[in-house]
Enzyme design. Sequence first.
Site, PDB file in Angstrom:
ATOM      1  CG  ASP A 187      -1.719   1.233   1.420  1.00  0.00           C
ATOM      2  OD1 ASP A 187      -1.477   2.211   0.675  1.00  0.00           O
ATOM      3  OD2 ASP A 187      -2.588   1.254   2.310  1.00  0.00           O
TER       4      ASP A 187
ATOM      5  CD  GLN B 179      -0.433   8.838   3.634  1.00  0.00           C
ATOM      6  OE1 GLN B 179       0.244   9.850   3.454  1.00  0.00           O
ATOM      7  NE2 GLN B 179      -1.755   8.890   3.678  1.00  0.00           N
TER       8      GLN B 179
HETATM    9  N1  PLP Z   1      -3.847   3.490   2.498  1.00  0.00           N
HETATM   10  C1  PLP Z   1      -3.304   4.493   3.196  1.00  0.00           C
HETATM   11  C2  PLP Z   1      -2.021   4.257   3.931  1.00  0.00           C
HETATM   12  C3  PLP Z   1      -3.915   5.742   3.229  1.00  0.00           C
HETATM   13  O1  PLP Z   1      -3.374   6.728   3.931  1.00  0.00           O
HETATM   14  C4  PLP Z   1      -5.134   5.917   2.517  1.00  0.00           C
HETATM   15  C5  PLP Z   1      -5.864   7.196   2.581  1.00  0.00           C
HETATM   16  O2  PLP Z   1      -5.698   7.991   3.461  1.00  0.00           O
HETATM   17  C6  PLP Z   1      -5.633   4.852   1.782  1.00  0.00           C
HETATM   18  C7  PLP Z   1      -4.982   3.651   1.805  1.00  0.00           C
HETATM   19  C8  PLP Z   1      -6.893   4.997   0.993  1.00  0.00           C
HETATM   20  O3  PLP Z   1      -6.697   5.889  -0.049  1.00  0.00           O
HETATM   21  P1  PLP Z   1      -7.918   6.355  -0.980  1.00  0.00           P
HETATM   22  O4  PLP Z   1      -8.973   6.850  -0.031  1.00  0.00           O
HETATM   23  O5  PLP Z   1      -7.339   7.431  -1.813  1.00  0.00           O
HETATM   24  O6  PLP Z   1      -8.356   5.171  -1.741  1.00  0.00           O
END
Ligand code: PLP
Length: 461
Positions: free
Chosen positions: A254, A257
């Site tokens: 993921d 960030q």
């Molecule tokens: N993963 C992490 C570490 C995040 O900080 C976020 C959003 O803040 C997400 C996933 C989800 O991102 P999105 O809402 O843009 O799909």
Amino acid sequence: MEPEHDVGSGATQAGYVIARRRCLIVSESNSARSTTALPSEEGAPYAVETGPPVPPWDLEQVRRDFPALSQRMHGKPLVYLDNAATSQKPRQVIAAVTRYYEESNANVHRAIYELGERATNAYESARRKVAEFINAEDWRSIIFTRGTTEAINLVAYAWGRHNLGPGDEILITKMEHHSNIIPWQLLARDTGAALRYLPLTDDYTLDLKDMSKYITGSTRIVALVHQSNVFGTVNPVRDIVQQARAVGALILVDGAQSVPHFPVDVMQLGCDFLAFSGHKMLGPTGVGVLYARTDLLESMEPFHGGGEMISTVDLQRATWNQIPWKFEAGTPNIAQAVGLGAAIDYLNQLGMDRIADYSKQLTQYSREVLSQIPHITIYGHAPTSSSSLPFNVEGIHPHDMAQLLDQEGIAVRAGHHCAQPLMRCLGVAATTRASFYFYNTSEEIDRLAEGINQAVAFMGG
Ligand code: PLP
């Protein structure tokens, strides 16, 4: 998964205190900042006097590129410290989206006219920019999604539901955003696979000492966050990739960030999947990316069905388009992808290495400054964290803290940050989080500290 719009649970009674007393905060805005130097809760690692960071670019000029930053909120200059939720957008990105609509707007692929070709070229050249940005070996590895959330769901559905069953294990960590928890919970529920969690150490890093207990012959996929959206901790993904490889498990990173904040190279990481969001890296909302190994994409089932993702359609069955379009059903977010391409140009111009250095220095500086505030607890692991600073001040609910800071024009986030399992590890329901990007200044961090001190004084601390 929604972006981090949460404000935390339980922020009720104290919130009313603020509502009643809000009018007073303005007149208290000159309360003196504490000079009591308390040791940080983590001791020596960041108790060094680094002083305010010096940006490697003309910060005033950079800030002029971001129209939203020059606004006033409640009569005060805006201090935007909610960058982990979403970044502000430079004129260059806004102009690229506008220009696309003014000069190139048509549906992509299959159009036999000039305008359609322009739209297709703009969309596909954004894909190539993304591939280059993360050093993907093949542009066909890049699938445009709505964001990180959709990218992770794509893997859980299109790979997971056809490859997992009882006896298989999915490994994630206790540091994950809900976007990297819920798709796996649903997958485990639907397939009978088990969902396991890598624990954290006492200083809130991943506990890797018993990794072989967690990454076993039953592990089919390891999905973990590269940089925590709460702590800013950067995880040692490469070490985990090696362990996963040794048992034949896939690995999903993921990068929501990490990709906005430092150079991420998928070849070097050796991951099978990387998910990230355009809106956290200067791009528009509504566009994100799934990077995936091409051989995996070839073998995976489609995620969504519809136009664009097919090759032929009969009454009872269909065949699939080539990758990446097999995974892009329907009309994509064309203008948003074009905007993401412009965002990548902007980031490349500043240089991701320099962005990473400056973010790290800003975070260190904010730790130093904030750790001098009485009764503050700053969470996380200073040596490995960047861009994000979660904290609580004794006796003040994070929701109230965020509201009081807002009165000073300072935008921070309060809540569980879409990471409830992590909040449970911390033993709190919520924190206040300041998160930084390359356009933030040390003066803004000083204003944050001043705002927190004012909040403490206001709440009778
Ligand atoms: N993963 C992490 C570490 C995040 O900080 C976020 C959003 O803040 C997400 C996933 C989800 O991102 P999105 O809402 O843009 O799909």
